[in-house]
Design a protein around this motif. Structure first.
Motif, mmCIF file in Angstrom:
data_model
loop_
_atom_site.group_PDB
_atom_site.id
_atom_site.type_symbol
_atom_site.label_atom_id
_atom_site.label_comp_id
_atom_site.label_asym_id
_atom_site.label_seq_id
_atom_site.Cartn_x
_atom_site.Cartn_y
_atom_site.Cartn_z
ATOM 1 N N THR A 153 0.811 -1.222 0.000
ATOM 2 C CA THR A 153 0.000 0.000 0.000
ATOM 3 C C THR A 153 0.840 1.265 0.000
ATOM 4 O O THR A 153 0.300 2.360 -0.084
ATOM 5 N N SER A 154 2.186 1.145 0.112
ATOM 6 C CA SER A 154 3.055 2.317 0.158
ATOM 7 C C SER A 154 4.378 1.971 -0.488
ATOM 8 O O SER A 154 4.763 0.802 -0.624
ATOM 9 N N PHE A 155 5.096 3.010 -0.882
ATOM 10 C CA PHE A 155 6.389 2.811 -1.507
ATOM 11 C C PHE A 155 7.391 2.220 -0.517
ATOM 12 O O PHE A 155 8.234 1.396 -0.882
ATOM 13 N N LYS A 156 7.300 2.613 0.749
ATOM 14 C CA LYS A 156 8.218 2.072 1.762
ATOM 15 C C LYS A 156 8.009 0.569 1.924
ATOM 16 O O LYS A 156 8.976 -0.205 2.036
ATOM 17 N N GLU A 157 6.775 0.142 1.914
ATOM 18 C CA GLU A 157 6.509 -1.285 2.034
ATOM 19 C C GLU A 157 7.038 -2.048 0.826
ATOM 20 O O GLU A 157 7.571 -3.161 0.954
ATOM 21 N N ILE A 158 6.907 -1.451 -0.358
ATOM 22 C CA ILE A 158 7.434 -2.098 -1.563
ATOM 23 C C ILE A 158 8.951 -2.245 -1.472
ATOM 24 O O ILE A 158 9.511 -3.311 -1.763
ATOM 25 N N ILE A 159 9.638 -1.193 -1.052
ATOM 26 C CA ILE A 159 11.099 -1.237 -0.948
ATOM 27 C C ILE A 159 11.528 -2.270 0.089
ATOM 28 O O ILE A 159 12.486 -3.040 -0.130
ATOM 29 N N LYS A 194 3.963 10.563 1.747
ATOM 30 C CA LYS A 194 3.005 9.473 1.554
ATOM 31 C C LYS A 194 1.733 9.937 0.841
ATOM 32 O O LYS A 194 0.954 9.114 0.380
ATOM 33 N N THR A 195 1.517 11.230 0.801
ATOM 34 C CA THR A 195 0.329 11.777 0.121
ATOM 35 C C THR A 195 0.785 12.652 -1.044
ATOM 36 O O THR A 195 1.886 13.227 -1.009
#
Length: 848
Positions: free
Chosen positions: A48-54, A132-133
């Motif tokens: 749900t977020s770029f940090k989680e993807i990384i 994040k937004t």
């Protein structure tokens, strides 16, 4: 950044470059294939977020023991930095910055913008964390208008990291599109991510990133990327891409040159001939239309032209096909483009009605005139648009019908027959034969009309429009003669004298031209002052007092002819230029479309303003102001018996056969041209229903003594062109996609309602100069003539081989065969023109 084509931030970071075709080093594609073979690949990742993807991407790399845990935090911190986007600014913003900031380029104290993360991540100057937004500049970015609805973003992050010893590569596909905050230039859901970071190595990483971004803009690779289940599927997609790559020799092409986007894109069907997923055409409308023009002449191969074997079977099919669309035929007209179409076609129809009405009056001793032409056009056109199968068709009088009316009137005069009664019986027989043709589904014969016939007929009608407009303008020299005997040495004799009827009141040397219609630029010293008693005497006062004007300049009005030709040519050129304004480089897309849609109206208004400012007595549009027959000897109803012998009703069937052939050919050829596949009509055709409407209208117009009407090819084509739909959003550098025609009934109904009330609009319409409307006629004829393939082949006759365009048929047909086909077509066209101009024009439809 990429949508279909590539854009780069120019040196200095001031603006995006013009869109261009990406040019890739072949080696970068092989490197990309290696990266995908060895790197991390996460398909259908839930995040749900770029940090989680990384985090998940780096965790996957650690599991493979290719990245030390100590480098994970540094790598994650680098990837989570906020990229600095190059925003798209309006002209006003750029001018404001130019006035407020004299510091430009790479001077000290000036900020240098870097390309966004989609292009490179090599020098991340901003040290803030990724938001994040979405940021405010993302939501307000003007580039958002170029993105088609439903689009998703793909992020390509490449760059150098000195702390890495080996390259880190990851390809990630999310299960569903997710907004990744401030990562993208515009706020869009994201689906694909590609990351490539490694130790310093020249330009290799940037070129691999460009290769990945170019692959993701390819429709076929997008399908592979969306449907891939394993790493091998992506590798197969790259292999398929490499199979179609065209290599340019380095010694024959400059790699720094930017290839401009092509005006036409290849059809996706050519690349996926066996792919069942491909059901939609790709590329702009011009390519689709070009492909359709190469197809057979008949409009479709569906049920519209198939015989049912039942009486009125085709008519019932037409009604069943058109009935579900009847409501949308009115709701689809709620668009500003329809307003411009109404005004354009209304003025064209008014001009056509006046022209043919005047010629009918001359041919029939005013038994049919301008008023009958107005009323007949309004009634027949309104009924046809309300009930026909193809409401985009515009009914009008045609040249062959006019020739038949002239011959019929002469025959009636020679044999002492009542013209209108004789014509009534012919019209009733034509209506009967038309109903028989509808019942027997004779319209299915139009499938045998070839492009040869269609182009010849359309070219003939277009040339008639061009010829009539020029002929009308040349006739102005008779109505407003030019003084060809003008001599500069005799300028002193160019005056106009008022000769009063009373003896001894003869006044010579009066400067009449200064008051009436002479050249106002003549030196005042050349005119003698009239007696004081006649100082205020005008041309009208002179005539009212019983005098008459003497002199060569009294009837000399050269300015009228000159300004008429200027208005004529100016209107034609303005219409053409404003129509092409849609594809110009100036002003935003919305303004260009608006100007192009209202091109004809703007040209007419501009010409009318110029005419009003100059104040010359140019010929104006004359509209009937009284609702009574042009010939007072006739009434509004024609009775079938009483004036002619009883056997006339039977003999009338013979000329009615010729008129039936004429009506059938004229109506159906026009219908075939309008319903061709290149216009992408969605609501279907109605050949049988159209013919029935025209046949039944023959009864009403014959009983009321109004002209006969049939589909007008040129005006109908102009109506179609004025309702073209194009894609609202297109990629930078891409031509708008042709979506079809705005199919509806309201524009035709509005045009013919205005025709009916034109009788009461005479005070307004009388200010429109006729040369302006003739210029519109010329524009319509030229536009229709340029829309057929015949003109392209005529140009080839005059063009050296090395300058000939790369047309599809030139690749497969020898040039001499193309020229032979064109010459035969031109000879047939010349034969039709000669036939039309003689008394044998009554057999014109048979010759077609």
């Amino acid at each position: 950044r990429w949508i279909k084509f590539e854009e780069k931030v120019e040196d200095g970071g001031e603006r995006w470059s013009t869109p261009h075709v990406p040019a890739l080093p072949l080696h970068s594609l092989f490197q990309l294939r290696t990266c995908l073979q060895k790197g991390v690949m996460l398909l259908d990742l839930d995040a749900t977020s770029f940090k989680e993807i990384i985090d998940k991407a780096l965790s996957g790399q650690i599991e493979e023991a290719e990245l030390q845990p100590a480098l994970r935090e540094r790598l994650a911190a680098l990837l989570l930095l906020q990229p600095h986007h190059q925003t798209t600014k309006s002209l006003l913003q750029l001018l404001a910055e130019l006035g407020l900031s004299p510091c430009k380029g790479r001077k000290p104290g000036c900020s240098i913008r870097h390309p966004p993360v989609a292009s490179t991540l090599g020098q991340p100057e901003p040290r803030t964390q990724l938001s994040k937004t979405p940021l405010r500049e993302q939501l307000r970015n003007r580039f958002q208008k170029k993105v088609p609805p439903g689009a998703e973003a793909a992020h390509v992050a490449v760059g150098e990291a000195e702390f890495l010893e080996k390259p880190f590569t990851a390809f990630i596909r999310l299960r569903r599109g997710v907004s990744l905050g401030s990562l993208a230039e515009v706020s869009l859901p994201s689906r694909f991510l590609f990351i490539l970071l490694g130790p310093p190595r020249a330009k290799a990483y940037k070129e691999v990133g460009r290769a990945m971004a170019t692959l993701l803009t390819d429709e076929l690779f997008q399908r592979v990327a969306r449907q891939a289940e394993h790493r091998e599927d992506l590798i197969t997609g790259i292999e398929a891409f490499l199979d179609e790559v065209i290599v340019l020799p380095p010694g024959k092409w400059d790699p720094s040159a930017r290839i401009p986007p092509p005006s036409r894109l290849p059809s996706l069907r050519r690349r996926t001939a066996m792919d069942p997923l491909d059901q939609q055409p790709y590329g702009n409308g011009a390519m689709t239309a070009a492909g359709d023009r190469a197809s057979p002449g008949h409009p479709c191969s569906g049920e519209e032209l198939e015989r049912t074997g039942r009486l009125f079977g085709g008519l019932l099919r037409d009604i069943q096909r058109k009935a579900p669309w009847y409501g949308s035929d009115f709701s689809d007209a709620l668009h500003p483009q329809c307003l411009s179409a109404v005004l354009y076609i209304y003025l064209a129809t008014v001009t056509n009605a006046i022209t043919f009405g005047g010629m009918l009056g001359d041919a029939t001793a005013n038994m049919q005139g301008v008023l009958e032409s107005f009323l007949g056009t309004a009634f027949a056109g309104f009924i046809f648009c309300l009930f026909s199968g193809q409401p985009l068709t515009i009914l009008s009088s045609t040249g062959p019908v006019l020739v038949f009316e002239r011959l019929l009137f002469s025959f009636s005069q020679d044999h002492s027959l009542d013209y209108l009664e004789f014509r009534l019986w012919i019209g009733l027989w034509v209506a009967f034969f038309g109903v028989v043709l509808v019942a027997t589904e004779a319209s299915h014969l139009v499938r045998y009309f070839t492009r040869f016939t269609e182009e010849g007929f359309c070219a003939l009608i277009s040339l008639i429009f061009i010829y009539d407009s020029l002929k009308k303008m040349l006739s102005l020299a008779d109505a407003f003669p030019i003084n060809w005997q003008y001599r500069l040495d005799n300028v002193t004799s160019y005056s106009c004298t008022c000769n009063l009827s009373s003896p001894g009141r003869r006044v010579r040397g009066w400067g009449g031209p200064k008051v009436s219609m002479c050249d106002p630029t003549s030196p005042p010293a050349l005119f003698l002052q009239p007696p004081t008693t006649l100082a205020g005497l005008s041309r009208t006062q002179c005539l009212n007092r019983g005098g008459h004007l003497l002199g060569t300049s009294c009837q000399y009005v050269p300015d009228v002819t000159l300004i008429s030709f200027l208005l004529f040519g100016g209107t034609f050129l303005s219409c053409t230029a404003l129509k092409h304004f849609r594809s110009s480089r100036y002003f935003p897309v919305g303004v260009r479309k608006l100007v192009s849609d209202f091109a004809v109206i703007l040209a007419i208004l501009a010409s009318c303003v110029i005419d009003a400012v100059l104040g010359l007595e140019t010929p104006k549009l004359l509209v009937p102001s009284e609702l009574k027959p042009t010939n007072p000897a006739r009434g509004w109803i024609v009775f079938p018996f009483g004036a002619n012998p009883w056997w006339v009703c039977l003999v009338s069937a013979v000329p009615a056969v010729l008129v039936t052939i004429l009506i059938f050919m004229d109506q159906q050829i026009t219908a075939v041209i309008l319903n061709r596949r290149e216009y992408k009509l969605q609501k279907g055709a109605g050949f049988h229903l159209d013919l029935l409407c025209v046949s039944l209208l023959m009864v009403v117009t014959s009983v009321t003594g109004l002209p006969w009407y049939v589909s007008a090819t040129v005006i109908s084509l102009a109506h179609m062109e004025s309702l073209r739909k194009e894609s609202a959003t297109s990629a930078p550098g891409e031509h708008p996609e042709f979506l079809g025609i705005r199919e509806q009934r309201l524009t035709g109904l509005a045009v013919f309602i205005l025709m009916g009330v034109s009788i009461f609009m005479a005070p307004v319409l009388k200010h429109i100069p006729m040369p302006v409307l003739y210029g519109v006629f010329l524009h319509m004829g030229v536009a229709a003539l340029n829309s057929i393939q015949l003109m392209d082949r005529v140009r080839l006759l005059l063009m050296p081989a090395k300058h000939q365009p790369d047309l599809a048929y030139l690749r497969h047909v020898p040039l001499r065969r193309v020229h032979l086909f064109t010459v035969i077509q031109l000879l047939c066209l010349a034969l039709l023109w000669v036939l039309k101009s003689t008394m044998a024009a009554i057999i014109f439809p048979v010759m077609v």
